[in-house]
Enzyme design. Structure first.
Site: not given
Length: 233
Positions: A77-78, A100, A102, A104, A172, A200
């Protein structure tokens, strides 16, 4: 660096800031080749005028950087504010940067948001989205237990896949996604931060992201008390 805990395991941490309320004032006064060295009543009135008349560009010269740890359903949402920041009326070209973690690249222990039995909410009566009043505690207890069992199964399959040599970016897939906590850095202009808060923190926003918006407001106000008072709810 100040931090506020949110939900069961999440947090918001103020990492850094650039500028102050005086930055907003001087960005506006440069039109007249003037500069304030210390915030006074005239400067406060100017900030309120800028906010009231929707003269938003001076608020883009002040910057805040946060580290956020939140469930994926909150993060996505952000993220809409990052994608849409250059296209929204009144927020065009506002600074937004997002980096962000990850799965991976990292294999740290998965952490999940699990509502308590009294935190499950009913669907709203007059809307297709959002939520209503809390459900009966028996129903909440049922779904807290079911969610925990679902997470346990996903984690077991994830770990088995990793042990069998499956790459992290595919293993994952077994992890329940929406409740899994992710960590990111968000760097944004004061205007963009206020826009996020104003939307928000509203009662019709998803409850979980409301809690993060409240934390952002508290931390941002410590650095920009006059400006946030003027441009946020």
């Amino acid at each position: 660096m100040k931090m506020i805990n949110v939900l069961d395991k999440g947090y918001v941490r103020l990492v850094d800031t650039l500028g102050s309320d005086l930055t907003v004032v001087n960005a506006a006064r440069v039109s007249y080749a003037k500069e304030s060295l210390e915030l006074d009543d005239k400067d406060r009135k100017l900030i309120n005028f800028l906010a009231r008349e929707d003269h938003t560009s001076p608020f883009r010269h002040a910057i805040l950087q946060f580290e956020i740890y939140a469930p994926l359903m909150v993060a996505r949402q952000w993220w809409k504010y990052i994608v849409g920041s250059a296209h929204q009326e009144g927020v065009g070209d506002s600074l937004n940067a997002w980096n962000e973690s990850s799965r991976r690249y990292i294999t740290e222990e998965p952490i999940f948001y699990i509502p308590e039995k009294n935190q499950w909410r009913s669907k709203p009566e007059n809307s297709k989205q959002g939520s209503g009043e809390p459900v009966e505690w028996e129903l909440g207890e049922k779904y807290t237990k079911s969610l925990m069992e679902y997470i346990d199964l996903g984690e077991r399959l994830y770990n088995e896949a990793m042990e069998d040599g499956v790459c992290a970016e595919q293993a994952r897939l077994f992890l329940p996604a929406y409740g899994m906590y992710v960590r990111w850095y968000w760097t944004a202009s004061l205007q963009s931060v206020a826009h996020f808060i104003n939307q928000r923190i509203q009662s019709d926003a998803q409850k979980e992201i409301q809690e993060y918006a409240k934390a952002i407001l508290i931390l941002a106000k410590e650095s920009f008390p006059v400006s946030l008072e003027a441009i946020s709810i």
